[in-house]
Design a protein around this motif. Structure first.
Motif, PDB file in Angstrom:
ATOM      1  N   LEU A  16       8.262  -0.365   5.573  1.00  0.00           N
ATOM      2  CA  LEU A  16       7.754   0.479   4.494  1.00  0.00           C
ATOM      3  C   LEU A  16       6.527  -0.140   3.839  1.00  0.00           C
ATOM      4  CD1 LEU A  16       8.431   3.147   3.197  1.00  0.00           C
ATOM      5  CD2 LEU A  16       9.739   1.900   1.458  1.00  0.00           C
ATOM      6  N   PHE A  52       3.538  11.848   4.737  1.00  0.00           N
ATOM      7  CA  PHE A  52       4.291  12.034   3.491  1.00  0.00           C
ATOM      8  C   PHE A  52       5.745  11.606   3.690  1.00  0.00           C
ATOM      9  CE2 PHE A  52       7.071  14.903   1.007  1.00  0.00           C
ATOM     10  CZ  PHE A  52       6.697  14.531  -0.268  1.00  0.00           C
ATOM     11  N   LEU A  53       6.333  12.031   4.807  1.00  0.00           N
ATOM     12  CA  LEU A  53       7.746  11.730   5.072  1.00  0.00           C
ATOM     13  C   LEU A  53       7.997  10.237   5.189  1.00  0.00           C
ATOM     14  CD1 LEU A  53       8.905  14.392   7.684  1.00  0.00           C
ATOM     15  CD2 LEU A  53       9.552  14.223   5.280  1.00  0.00           C
ATOM     16  N   GLY A 103       6.516   7.893   3.774  1.00  0.00           N
ATOM     17  CA  GLY A 103       6.427   7.190   2.500  1.00  0.00           C
ATOM     18  C   GLY A 103       5.037   6.768   2.062  1.00  0.00           C
ATOM     19  N   VAL A 104       4.024   7.313   2.650  1.00  0.00           N
ATOM     20  CA  VAL A 104       2.664   7.008   2.175  1.00  0.00           C
ATOM     21  C   VAL A 104       2.564   7.495   0.727  1.00  0.00           C
ATOM     22  CG1 VAL A 104       0.206   7.499   2.474  1.00  0.00           C
ATOM     23  CG2 VAL A 104       1.666   7.149   4.476  1.00  0.00           C
ATOM     24  N   GLN A 105       1.951   6.647  -0.128  1.00  0.00           N
ATOM     25  CA  GLN A 105       1.932   6.935  -1.557  1.00  0.00           C
ATOM     26  C   GLN A 105       1.208   8.257  -1.856  1.00  0.00           C
ATOM     27  OE1 GLN A 105       0.984   4.179   0.057  1.00  0.00           O
ATOM     28  NE2 GLN A 105       1.017   2.384  -1.284  1.00  0.00           N
TER      29      GLN A 105
END
Lengths: 607, 387
Positions: free
Chosen positions: B143, B187-188, B190-192
Motif C-alpha cells: 500500500l 482508486f480501488l 488506494g491511490v490518494q
C-alpha cells in the motif's frame, strides 16, 4: 501466514469497492431516470416526431374548373399534355440521357440551365420536368428511343387551354408555372414542388383561383429516412375545381375586339337592367395560351415593350379623364338640385373668363343660346362652365360618388382601379392648395384631376339608361341583384338627359350623328368625349390648333363614347375607349355603333 | 480472514482438477451473460425486419466462438494468467503499433488488423490486457508503494502509452474507456484522493490545449452534443433521431419488429452503437429498464467475484473487468440518450460486432477463472515462498 501489508491493502480495497459500487448504482439510476424522462415524460412529443418522420403526404394535382360563357361556350378548359420528366435515380447516366434527349427535342439555354438547377436541388426519386407541351408525335418518338433515355419518362397530364385564344385574354387571364419567386413566397405550399402545377396569374383565373383550382388528392405514404416510399397508407383522389359560368357572350367579345382593330383601347357592354356584363375587351390582346408554358424571352419582351400595353386590362385598370361624358353627371346634379331648369338657356360665346383665365369651348365661334338638351347634343362646354359655378364642386362630386365613381365597381376581378373623384379636402391634402373656381370649371367638363375607369363609365351610363336603378355589375352568372334598389333620381330628370343623349346621336347636328344606328327600328343614344392628354397653350391656340392626325400618336386626344340602346326601354349600355384615338365622335362612336348593332341583332327585342 | 474450504490453497502447485473447475464454475453469471446475448440476437433479428440472415445468424456464430473463448479463459490456471499478464499486455501493445502501420482504415479511423478470417481490433484486446497488467502490478505492490509517487509511475505509463496510440487512430471512445477504467482501478487499490483531484485539475486546465489536438469530426461531435437541435440535419441528426426513437417507445413499446424509426432507417447504426434505442422503441420503458438492470446485475457479479477472491490479482482482475463492462454500459446508453457525446462505444454483448463480444466473453472467462480459483493464495511474485 499472511503479511500485514495484505490486510491493510484488502481493507482499503473493500472500502473503496463499496464507494465505487455506490457511484455505479447512482449512474444506473441516472440512466433509468433519463430513459424515464425520454419515454414517459416526453414520450408523446417523440411519438409525434416519429410519426412525422415516417409519413409523407404526396399531393396529386386536381384538374382546374372550366370557364363557360353565357351560352355554354368553353372559354377555358384542360387539354391533354405530354411532358417529359427525368427521375435521377432511374437514369444510368443523367447527363447522357439528357444529351440523347436533345438529339430528339431541342431545348433552349434557359431550359437547360433550369434543368441542371433542379437536378442539383431535387431528391433523386423526384420528377424533374424537362419539357412540357410535347406533341403526340414527339412523345411517340421519345418512346421509341427509350433505351437511350434511361430515367426519362413521358407523363400525361392536363394543361390549361383557351380555345378562343386572344378573345378573352384580359377577362379570363392565364395560368403559369411556379417561378423561383413563387417558391420563395410559398415555401409551405405542398403543391408547389409538383411539376406541372400552375396557378392563375391574371383575370378570372387569378381572382377565382381558390374556386377553380379544385381539391388536391393525396397519397399518404410511409417513407424511410431517405424519403423513399415504402408503402401507401392512405389515398384520396383529387377533385376537379368548380366551373365558372359567365355572363359574357364570346360572340360579342369577338365583335368588340375586331371593332377595336389595331387601336389601343377597351369596350364594355352591359345589360342595363341586370348588370350582366356581356362583353369586356381590351385591345390589343394576346394569346393567353403562350403563358401555360415558359414564355420565351423574346415574346415576353415584345409584350412588355409594346407602347399599347397589350398585357393591361384597360377596361378595369385604365384610368382616364371622362371628358364630356361627365357632363351627364353635372347635368343630373344641376337638375336634382334645381339649379338647371330644362328650358333655361345659357349664352355660349366661345369662351368664359374667370379671374384672369380664359376657359374655351371646343367650338371657338361659340354655340349661341343653348338649353340643356342642346348643350348635351353639341357638347357645349360654356353651358357647363357657367352652371358648374352655380352648382358648386361639392354637389357635383357627391353626384359622381352616388353614380359609382371613386370606388371600384367590383365586378369580381382583382386589380380593378378606383379612379379619383377630387374634393377640396383631397386637393388640400395632395397639393397643399385651395380649391379654386377653375377646378370646378375643369371638373364640369370631366377634365382636371378627375379619374375614371371605362367600367365606372359604363356603370353610370347603365344606371341612367335603366331609369336610376342601382344594379350590380357582374361577370359571374347569378351574382346580380334580383330587384335593384332605386338611386332616387327623378324620372323626368333622367329622361331629359336621355333625350339629350338621343340628340347627340340622332339629331343631325349631334356630335355622333354619323354613327347613328337602326336595328329593326331600335336606335342608340350616347355621349361623346375627347380628352386632352396635353395642355393646349395660348400661343398654340392663337396659331391655330394642330389637327389630331398631325400629332404624334401618344399626344393625340383620347376618344370615348358612352351609349345605350335602344333609346326607348334601353337594354344595353356600352362604353368604348380609344387611347389617343383623336376625337370621341370620330374614333370611339363608330366602334360602339358596330358593337351595339351586333348586340341588338343577337339579342332582339322580346327575347 | 476468510475461511478456506480447501487447505491446499497455499500450495505452490495448487491445481484444481478439470472436474473441480467445472463444478466451481459460476453458472449464474454465465446465464446472465448469455441472456444478454440472446436479447442481442432477438433484437438483431428485429433490426433486420424479421430476417435471420442479415445479422442475427452471424452474431449467433460469434456467440458460439466467444463461448469457446470464455471456457478456454476460465479453464486456465489463474497463476498462469498472472504469469503471462505482462506478455499479453506487451503483445497487445505491439498489435496496436501494428495497426498504425498496417491497419485497415474503416469509417475514417485506423482500427482494424485484417487477420484473414476476422478483423482484429487490438484496442479491444488492450482493454483486457491493461486490466491484466494492472492487476499483476498492484498484486505485487504494498500500500505504501502504491501511495508513493515512484510506485504509481509504472501503472500510469502502462495506461498512457496505449491510450496515446488509440487516440491517434483516432478512437476517442476506447481511449476514454481505458483512462476511466484505469482511474477506477487506481482508486480501488488506494491511490490518494488528492492525486485524482490534482490530475483532474490539470485535466481541466489542459482542455483548451487538448482541444487543438482533436480531429475536426471529434470537435463537431462534442459541439453537437452540447446543442443537438442546433444542427438537426447535420451531425445533430443522429442524436435527435436517437432520442425520437427512444422516446416514441413510451411505457410498453411498439412491440417486437414493430419499430418504425429503426426499420425506416432513421437510425443509421441501429444494429451496432444505437441498438439500445431499438430495444427501447420496441419494448418501451419497461424493456429498457429491465435491460439496464440486467447489466447492473452482471456488474454486481463481477464485483462480488472480486470481493470474495482470496488473491489480490484476482480481486483487481474481476473488478477491473466489471468496471470495463460498466463503462461500456454507461457510455453507450449515456450516448444514445443524449447525455454524452457520440463517441462510438457499442452496447456490450448486445451490439452487433465480433471483436467486442469475443473480448468481453474472454473477460468473463477470466472472471470465471478468478471465481474458480477464488481460494488460491498467490505470493507477491506469483509464488507462496517469497512472502
Amino acid at each position: 501466514m499472511s503479511a500485514p501489508w495484505k490486510y491493510e491493502k484488502d481493507r482499503v480495497f473493500i472500502k473503496r469497492l463499496i464507494v465505487l459500487l455506490l457511484v455505479f448504482f447512482l449512474l444506473i439510476i441516472v440512466l433509468i431516470t433519463r430513459v424515464f424522462y425520454l419515454q414517459i415524460l416526453q414520450g408523446d412529443r417523440y411519438r409525434l416526431l416519429a410519426d412525422k418522420n415516417r409519413t409523407s403526404v404526396r399531393l396529386t394535382l386536381p384538374s382546374r374548373g372550366n370557364i363557360f360563357d353565357r351560352n355554354g361556350v368553353k372559354l377555358a378548359e384542360n387539354k391533354k399534355n405530354f411532358q417529359a420528366v427525368l427521375i435521377k435515380e432511374e437514369a444510368l447516366n443523367v447527363q447522357k440521357s439528357l444529351e440523347n434527349f436533345e438529339k430528339i427535342i431541342v431545348l433552349d439555354e434557359d431550359e437547360k440551365a433550369r434543368i441542371q438547377k433542379e437536378i442539383k436541388r431535387k431528391r433523386p426519386y423526384m420528377a424533374i420536368r424537362i419539357k412540357d407541351g410535347l406533341s403526340f408525335e414527339e412523345a411517340a418518338k421519345l418512346h421509341l428511343n427509350a433505351p437511350d433515355l434511361t430515367g426519362i419518362q413521358i407523363e400525361e397530364d392536363l394543361i390549361r387551354h383557351y380555345p378562343l385564344k386572344d378573345v378573352n385574354a384580359h377577362l379570363i387571364g392565364y395560368v403559369s408555372l411556379m417561378n423561383d419567386k413563387d417558391l420563395e413566397e410559398n415555401p409551405d405550399d405542398p403543391l408547389a414542388d409538383l411539376p406541372g402545377y400552375r396557378i392563375g396569374r391574371t383575370g378570372l383565373e387569378n381572382s377565382f383561383e381558390e374556386v377553380l383550382k379544385g381539391i388536391p388528392g393525396f397519397k399518404k405514404k410511409e417513407v424511410n429516412a431517405y424519403g423513399r416510399s415504402v408503402r401507401v397508407l392512405e389515398e384520396a383522389v383529387s377533385q376537379k375545381g368548380e366551373s365558372l359560368n359567365l355572363t359574357i357572350d364570346s360572340r360579342l367579345q369577338e365583335v368588340a375586339l375586331t371593332a377595336l382593330g389595331k387601336e389601343s383601347g377597351s369596350a364594355i357592354v352591359m345589360d342595363v337592367n341586370t348588370g350582366e356584363i356581356l362583353a369586356m375587351v381590351s385591345s390589343p390582346s394576346y394569346d393567353t395560351n403562350i403563358f401555360t408554358m415558359p414564355v420565351p424571352v423574346k415574346v415576353w419582351r415584345s409584350l412588355i415593350d409594346n407602347e399599347k400595353r397589350p398585357l393591361q386590362n384597360k377596361a378595369l385598370t385604365g384610368t382616364y379623364s371622362p371628358g364630356s361624358i361627365f357632363k351627364l353627371v353635372v347635368a343630373l346634379a344641376g337638375l336634382e338640385h334645381k339649379i338647371i331648369h330644362p328650358n333655361k338657356k345659357v349664352y355660349c360665346g366661345g369662351k368664359v373668363t374667370i379671374g384672369n383665365h380664359d376657359f374655351h369651348c371646343w367650338k371657338r365661334s361659340g354655340h349661341g343660346m343653348v338649353d340643356l338638351e342642346q348643350a348635351l347634343m353639341h357638347s357645349c362646354d360654356v353651358y357647363f362652365y357657367e352652371l358648374a359655378q352655380q352648382i358648386g364642386a361639392e354637389k357635383i362630386t357627391n353626384m359622381a360618388k352616388r353614380l359609382g365613381f371613386g370606388v371600384p365597381v367590383n365586378i369580381g376581378i382583382k386589380g380593378e382601379r378606383e379612379g379619383l373623384v377630387p374634393t377640396p379636402e383631397w386637393k388640400k391634402k395632395r397639393f397643399k392648395d385651395d380649391w379654386r373656381t377653375g377646378d370646378t370649371v375643369n371638373l364640369s367638363i370631366g377634365q382636371g384631376f378627375l379619374g375614371t375607369t371605362p367600367m365606372q363609365l359604363v356603370y353610370m351610363t347603365a344606371q341612367i339608361a335603366n331609369g336610376g336603378k342601382k344594379i350590380k355589375p357582374h361577370v359571374i352568372k347569378g351574382e346580380g341583384v334580383d330587384t335593384p334598389a332605386s338611386l332616387g333620381f327623378k324620372k323626368e330628370h333622367l329622361n331629359l338627359i336621355k333625350r339629350g343623349m338621343n340628340k347627340v346621336v340622332n339629331h343631325e347636328k349631334g356630335t355622333a350623328y354619323r354613327s347613328r344606328i337602326n336595328v329593326n327600328g331600335e336606335k342608340m343614344a350616347g355621349k361623346t368625349a375627347s380628352t386632352q392628354v396635353r395642355r393646349i397653350t395660348k400661343k398654340e391656340r392663337e396659331k391655330g390648333i394642330i389637327k389630331q392626325e398631325d400629332l404624334p400618336w401618344k399626344y393625340r386626344d383620347h376618344g370615348m363614347f358612352a351609349a345605350f340602346a335602344p333609346v326607348q326601354n334601353p337594354r344595353f349600355a356600352i362604353v368604348v375607349m380609344i387611347e389617343h384615338g383623336g376625337g370621341g365622335s370620330s374614333s370611339a362612336a363608330p366602334v360602339a355603333a358596330k358593337i351595339l348593332t351586333e348586340t341588338l341583332k343577337l339579342y332582339p327585342k322580346n327575347n | 480472514m476468510p475461511f478456506f474450504k480447501d487447505r491446499n490453497c497455499y500450495l505452490k502447485n495448487y491445481n484444481l482438477s478439470l472436474t473441480d473447475k467445472i463444478k466451481g464454475f459460476n453458472y449464474k453469471l454465465l446465464f446472465l451473460v448469455c441472456l444478454a446475448v440472446f436479447i442481442s440476437i432477438g433484437t438483431l433479428y428485429s433490426a433486420a425486419n424479421g430476417e435471420w440472415h442479415r445479422w442475427a445468424d452471424k452474431q449467433f456464430i460469434r456467440f458460439l466462438l466467444s463461448l469457446g473463448a470464455l471456457v478456454f479463459a476460465s479453464m486456465i490456471n489463474l497463476r498462469l494468467w498472472m504469469k503471462y499478464a505482462y506478455v499479453i499486455y506487451g503483445g497487445s501493445f505491439l498489435l496496436l503499433i501494428g495497426v498504425m502501420v498496417f491497419g485497415h482504415v474503416g469509417m475514417g479511423a485506423q482500427r482494424w488488423l485484417n487477420l484473414g478470417f476476422m478483423n482484429l481490433q487490438p484496442s479491444e484486446l488492450m482493454k483486457i490486457a491493461l486490466v491484466l497488467a494492472l492487476a499483476r502490478y498492484f498484486h505485487g505492490t504494498t500500500l505504501s508503494e502504491i501511495r508513493s509517487i515512484r510506485g504509481i509511475i509504472p501503472p500510469v505509463l502502462m495506461m498512457v502509452c496505449p491510450v496515446a496510440l488509440i487516440l491517434e487512430q483516432p478512437d476517442l471512445g476506447t481511449g476514454l474507456m481505458l483512462v476511466f477504467c484505469s482511474a477506477a482501478i487506481f482508486f480501488l487499490v488506494g491511490v490518494q484522493i488528492w492525486k485524482f483531484a490534482l490530475v483532474g485539475l490539470a485535466g481541466v486546465v489542459s482542455v483548451p490545449i487538448l482541444w487543438t489536438f482533436l480531429h475536426d469530426y471529434q470537435k463537431k461531435r462534442v459541439l453537437t452534443f452540447l446543442n443537438p437541435e442546433n444542427d438537426p440535419l447535420g451531425s445533430g441528426y443522429h442524436i435527435m433521431q436517437s432520442k425520437i426513437t427512444l422516446g416514441s417507445g413510451g411505457l410498453f413499446g411498439k412491440g417486437f419488429i414493430q419499430s418504425t424509426q429503426s426499420r425506416l432507417e432513421f437510425i443509421p447504426e441501429k444494429q451496432t452503437d444505437f441498438i439500445f434505442t431499438l430495444i427501447a422503441e420496441e419494448f418501451g420503458f419497461l424493456g429498457a429498464t429491465a435491460l439496464i438492470l440486467l447489466f447492473f446485475i452482471i456488474i454486481l457479479y463481477c464485483f462480488y467475484v472480486g470481493m470474495i477472491s482470496n488473491n489480490y490479482f484476482g480481486k483487481i482482475l474481476a473488478t477491473g473487468l466489471g468496471i470495463n463492462f460498466a463503462l461500456y454500459v454507461f457510455i453507450n446508453i449515456g450516448m444514445v440518450t443524449g447525455l454524452l457525446p457520440v463517441v462510438g462505444v457499442p452496447l456490450p454483448l448486445v451490439s452487433y460486432g465480433g471483436t467486442a463480444m469475443l473480448t468481453l466473453f474472454f473477460g468473463f472467462g477470466l472472471v470465471q477463472s478468478v471465481y474458480i480459483n477464488k481460494e488460491m493464495v498467490i505470493g507477491r511474485n506469483g509464488s507462496i515462498d517469497d512472502e
